[in-house]
Design a protein around this motif. Structure first.
Motif, PDB file in Angstrom:
ATOM      1  N   GLU A 185       0.826  -1.204   0.000  1.00 17.35           N
ATOM      2  CA  GLU A 185       0.000   0.000   0.000  1.00 17.35           C
ATOM      3  C   GLU A 185       0.865   1.261   0.000  1.00 17.35           C
ATOM      4  OE1 GLU A 185      -2.905  -0.435   3.273  1.00 17.35           O
ATOM      5  OE2 GLU A 185      -4.363  -0.533   1.646  1.00 17.35           O
ATOM      6  N   ASN A 220       2.602   1.612  -3.498  1.00 18.38           N
ATOM      7  CA  ASN A 220       1.606   1.979  -4.506  1.00 18.38           C
ATOM      8  C   ASN A 220       1.207   3.447  -4.371  1.00 18.38           C
ATOM      9  OD1 ASN A 220      -0.320   1.260  -6.655  1.00 18.38           O
ATOM     10  ND2 ASN A 220      -1.876   1.629  -5.083  1.00 18.38           N
ATOM     11  N   THR A 221       1.035   3.911  -3.150  1.00 13.20           N
ATOM     12  CA  THR A 221       0.706   5.324  -2.914  1.00 13.20           C
ATOM     13  C   THR A 221       1.820   6.232  -3.405  1.00 13.20           C
ATOM     14  OG1 THR A 221      -0.682   4.795  -0.991  1.00 13.20           O
ATOM     15  CG2 THR A 221       0.192   7.042  -1.134  1.00 13.20           C
ATOM     16  N   THR A 268       1.805   6.384  -7.146  1.00 17.97           N
ATOM     17  CA  THR A 268       0.650   7.130  -7.620  1.00 17.97           C
ATOM     18  C   THR A 268       0.858   8.633  -7.476  1.00 17.97           C
ATOM     19  OG1 THR A 268      -0.827   5.293  -7.044  1.00 17.97           O
ATOM     20  CG2 THR A 268      -1.840   7.459  -7.344  1.00 17.97           C
ATOM     21  N   GLU A 269       1.513   9.036  -6.387  1.00 17.89           N
ATOM     22  CA  GLU A 269       1.753  10.454  -6.134  1.00 17.89           C
ATOM     23  C   GLU A 269       3.002  10.983  -6.851  1.00 17.89           C
ATOM     24  OE1 GLU A 269      -0.220  10.568  -1.634  1.00 17.89           O
ATOM     25  OE2 GLU A 269       1.944  10.813  -1.894  1.00 17.89           O
ATOM     26  N   LEU A 315      -1.112  -4.664  -8.561  1.00 17.97           N
ATOM     27  CA  LEU A 315      -0.985  -3.203  -8.529  1.00 17.97           C
ATOM     28  C   LEU A 315      -0.134  -2.701  -9.694  1.00 17.97           C
ATOM     29  CD1 LEU A 315      -0.429  -2.754  -4.689  1.00 17.97           C
ATOM     30  CD2 LEU A 315      -2.481  -2.123  -5.986  1.00 17.97           C
ATOM     31  N   LYS A 330      -2.112  -2.656 -12.862  1.00 18.14           N
ATOM     32  CA  LYS A 330      -3.061  -1.543 -12.896  1.00 18.14           C
ATOM     33  C   LYS A 330      -2.373  -0.232 -13.260  1.00 18.14           C
ATOM     34  CE  LYS A 330      -6.139  -1.019  -9.717  1.00 18.14           C
ATOM     35  NZ  LYS A 330      -6.779  -0.880  -8.380  1.00 18.14           N
ATOM     36  N   ASN A 331      -1.074  -0.169 -13.007  1.00 17.62           N
ATOM     37  CA  ASN A 331      -0.311   1.047 -13.293  1.00 17.62           C
ATOM     38  C   ASN A 331       0.983   0.657 -14.008  1.00 17.62           C
ATOM     39  OD1 ASN A 331       0.938   3.505 -13.375  1.00 17.62           O
ATOM     40  ND2 ASN A 331       1.116   3.770 -11.163  1.00 17.62           N
ATOM     41  N   MET A 377       4.686   1.987 -13.599  1.00 17.22           N
ATOM     42  CA  MET A 377       5.564   1.663 -12.482  1.00 17.22           C
ATOM     43  C   MET A 377       6.873   1.063 -12.995  1.00 17.22           C
ATOM     44  SD  MET A 377       3.314  -0.067  -9.440  1.00 17.22           S
ATOM     45  CE  MET A 377       2.013   0.797  -8.575  1.00 17.22           C
TER      46      MET A 377
END
Length: 280
Positions: A22, A25-26, A29-30, A51, A54-55, A58
């Protein structure tokens, strides 16, 4: 150009547990980090893979793993019959010294290949290879062979490193160059523990990050850290949880972000080194 400073902000131990997933991933994302290292053998690896898919932007390398260091939270090899790589319960040993003492190099190689192939079969596009706890640093020839085979750069600093430097350092760098393997110039790591006699504190992590950024040398530096959320899960796994929580916050800190800008640090990914390697 000669004095430019490039920095890879790399979060280690992706896949270790849900709290770490988590956090990383945060941060991705940021846009607070540029890369991460994925452990392919851990209980939460599949969530990390989900994850990443989904992105796809990365930037994720393979954190080759042959140790399982925590007392009550364990993992083992992907390959079968790894008798020199496991303890009596079938888990990886807790420390690198045991790996150096008892591991068959052929089994180290076989398990490393299994971990890379698992990533590829899962649809990932790894950007580099590195090594959890230095469990393969006594068999650098194998690591370099794998980097050549999969056309991936390696976490090993050309100009020596504060984390680990081998006795045959120059030989390793020369062999990497001969094989066309990209290496960063420098490697730094944020501290796991507070200085002796002091309690863990965010300011300790922040001062370490500030000192590292201000003292960056020309070339490519990878800064390694281990971010996570301070959940009951993480607290049940490791006593290092306070520093990991601070490392989750450090590159979200506006002062740190402003320092990177004012120091004219250029943030890059491992993908940049991989692309350079594949174009040579």
């Amino acid at each position: 150009m000669l004095n430019e400073r490039f920095l890879i902000l790399n979060a280690d131990d992706f896949g270790m547990c849900h709290s770490t997933n988590e956090a990383i991933n945060t941060l991705f994302t940021e846009g607070a980090i540029t890369s991460a290292s994925l452990m392919m053998t851990c209980p939460w690896t599949l969530e990390a893979i989900h994850l990443i898919k989904k992105n796809p932007s990365m930037d994720v390398g393979i954190h080759l793993t042959h140790t399982s260091e925590w007392n009550v939270y364990k993992w083992g090899p992907l390959s079968s019959n790894m008798n020199t790589l496991v303890d009596k319960n079938g888990y990886f040993p807790a420390d690198t010294a045991t790996v150096l003492k008892q591991a068959d190099p052929d089994q180290l190689r076989e398990e490393a290949i299994a971990q890379i192939e698992f990533a590829l079969k899962s649809g990932l596009d790894p950007t580099n290879i590195d090594n959890h706890m230095g469990s393969m640093h006594h068999v650098m020839d194998i690591l370099l062979d794998l980097c050549e085979r999969y056309q991936l750069p390696l976490r090993y600093a050309k100009q020596g490193q504060s984390v680990r430097t081998q006795a045959n350092h120059e030989e390793i760098v020369t062999l990497a160059d001969k094989k066309g393997i990209q290496l960063p110039d420098h490697i730094e790591m944020l501290p796991f523990f507070a200085p002796e006699g002091k309690e863990p504190a965010y300011q300790i992590t922040k001062e370490a990050a500030i000192n590292c950024i201000r003292s960056l040398k020309p070339g490519v530096t990878e800064l390694v850290f281990h971010p996570s959320l301070d959940t009951s899960e993480l607290k049940g796994i490791t006593e290092t949880w306070p520093m990991r929580r601070f490392e989750f916050a450090i590159f979200r800190d506006e002062e740190i972000q402003e320092l990177l800008r004012s120091e004219n640090i250029q943030l890059i990914q491992w993908r940049d080194l991989r692309n350079r390697q594949r174009q040579m």
